[in-house]
Design an enzyme around this catalytic site. Structure first.
Site, mmCIF file in Angstrom:
data_model
loop_
_atom_site.group_PDB
_atom_site.id
_atom_site.type_symbol
_atom_site.label_atom_id
_atom_site.label_comp_id
_atom_site.label_asym_id
_atom_site.label_seq_id
_atom_site.Cartn_x
_atom_site.Cartn_y
_atom_site.Cartn_z
ATOM 1 N N GLU A 238 34.143 34.737 38.339
ATOM 2 C CA GLU A 238 34.699 35.614 37.295
ATOM 3 C C GLU A 238 34.033 35.385 35.939
ATOM 4 O O GLU A 238 33.836 34.261 35.494
ATOM 5 C CB GLU A 238 36.215 35.499 37.157
ATOM 6 C CG GLU A 238 36.835 36.598 36.293
ATOM 7 C CD GLU A 238 36.430 38.027 36.700
ATOM 8 O OE1 GLU A 238 35.297 38.431 36.364
ATOM 9 O OE2 GLU A 238 37.221 38.712 37.350
ATOM 10 N N ASP A 312 37.866 42.785 39.125
ATOM 11 C CA ASP A 312 38.540 43.838 38.357
ATOM 12 C C ASP A 312 38.323 45.206 38.996
ATOM 13 O O ASP A 312 38.498 46.233 38.358
ATOM 14 C CB ASP A 312 38.061 43.831 36.904
ATOM 15 C CG ASP A 312 36.574 44.152 36.786
ATOM 16 O OD1 ASP A 312 35.890 44.292 37.829
ATOM 17 O OD2 ASP A 312 36.081 44.267 35.649
#
Ligand code: NAG
Ligand code: NAG
Ligand code: NAG
Ligand code: NAG
Length: 357
Positions: A238, A312
């Site tokens: 991430e 996401d």
């Protein structure tokens, strides 16, 4: 796999082959009938997610591998393997989808944890390419393949396609340990973000560094890179794809574009590793094995599962997935080596009788 070769695998003081023999998973002669998840299980790092449209990943699994939906009347059908532990019965799909088109609507979790994958919900970032509706399901026929001469289908991810489970159970959270492997098409990739398989945010939003730990495959060069022009096996942690400890080049992480690639990422407190191989021959190599990148220790894994997208729901990447698992606990190198031998023995080819590397 040769019985001789597994005799040489030692896990701690325990002879791995003796364990397999004890639980009756070695067929005398040459073949180990154990599936990848049987191997992880005997390593003490059981699969908590086991996804494959091509074969059962446990020698005793005979349930649905995936579900297809046909365009003609909107009905669905679960596709099982030919028998427990075997390759998918692609004739079920071919018969059901004859004269129409089919998509893959569910990739079932074989681990018993119920961690099935379905088309991913919109990214909660709510802006840019990650916003919008649910991702599209994959065509059920776009990635034909043979395993030991038996026809099956992989999961062909084009842009705007992807799968997710935001309520997975048993997957690693926080800094706890996990392992993953995936079998991918090393010739189908791009530089978009992000063709991933593994652990991600439960919110479908970017919650920051260390909130993911997933296998990435492709030649995105925005964050980490390996040697050459890619594609590379990296980890999506991430806010960054990592080829090693540093934020950019790990020259020990090679471009890897075999037709079938084995990609491995595992992580535990303070340590993680990237490994890879030709899924049709040879042994796993280690491309990174060491400390966490700065800002990623401790990890803050959330335990959702993604396939073909970023955390996401960035869905600009492409790739093809055949099988993969997530474990509870940090698998031993020996267990992963044994899984690689199992995959080689499964004999992935692109056409009947043809071995393509
Ligand atoms: C199937 O095999 C797995 C791993 O080898 C084992 O944990 C599980 O209990 C078995 N399931 C059944 C129903 O025997
Ligand atoms: C595979 O599917 C076909 C078509 O439904 C069916 O006729 C056949 O019996 C199945 N094979 C096995 C081994 O179950
Ligand atoms: C792999 O499968 C093909 C059929 O697609 C077969 O011709 C070949 O002999 C198999 N290879 C091995 C090593 O079993
Ligand atoms: C990874 O590093 C650990 C700790 O140094 C070591 O025990 C292990 O053998 C290494 N594994 C590989 C495949 O290099």
């Amino acid at each position: 796999m040769q019985v001789q070769s597994i005799r040489s695998l030692q896990i701690g003081q325990k002879m791995f082959s003796q364990y397999l023999l004890a639980i009756g998973l070695v067929v005398t002669g040459s073949i180990v009938a154990a599936g990848p998840c049987d191997i992880y299980s005997s390593d003490g790092t059981p699969c908590v997610a086991a996804h494959s449209t091509t074969r059962a990943l446990y020698s005793n699994y005979s349930g649905n591998l995936y579900q297809v939906k046909r365009a003609s009347d909107g009905t669905t059908k679960g596709i099982t393997s030919l028998s427990a532990g075997d390759v998918a019965n692609s004739t079920y799909q071919d018969t059901f989808c004859e004269g129409t088109t089919c998509t893959i609507t569910i990739i079932y979790d074989q681990s018993g944890k119920g961690n099935h994958l379905t088309p991913a919900p919109p990214g909660s970032a709510g802006k840019g390419p990650a916003a919008g509706g649910y991702d599209n399901p994959s065509s059920a026929t776009a990635a034909p393949v043979y395993l030991g001469g038996k026809k099956a289908y992989g999961v062909y991810i084009a842009s705007r396609m992807g799968y997710r489970n935001n309520a997975a159970s048993g997957t690693a959270k926080g800094d706890s340990a996990q392992g993953m492997y995936a079998i991918l098409d090393g010739t189908h990739y791009n530089g978009g973000c992000c063709f991933d398989y593994g652990n991600a945010e439960t919110s479908s939003g970017d919650t920051g560094a260390g909130h993911m730990e997933a296998i990435y495959f492709g030649n995105c060069n925005v964050w980490g890179i390996g040697a050459g022009r890619g594609p590379w096996i990296m980890a999506d942690l991430e806010n960054g794809l990592f080829s090693g400890e540093g934020a950019k080049l790990n020259s020990a992480n090679p471009s890897i574009n075999h037709r079938f690639v084995t990609a491995v990422v595992k992580g535990k407190a303070g340590t993680w590793a990237i490994r890879g191989a030709d899924a049709t021959a040879g042994s796993l190599l280690t491309f990174y094995n060491g400390s966490r990148p700065s800002g990623y220790n401790p990890m803050k894994k959330e335990g959702a599962i993604i396939l073909g997208i970023g955390g996401d729901n960035s869905h600009g990447a492409v790739g093809t997935f055949y099988e993969g698992v997530m474990t509870s606990g940090y698998p031993s190198d020996a267990a992963e080596n044994s899984v690689q031998e199992n995959v080689v023995a499964a004999n992935y080819t692109t056409s009947y009788g043809i071995v393509e590397r």
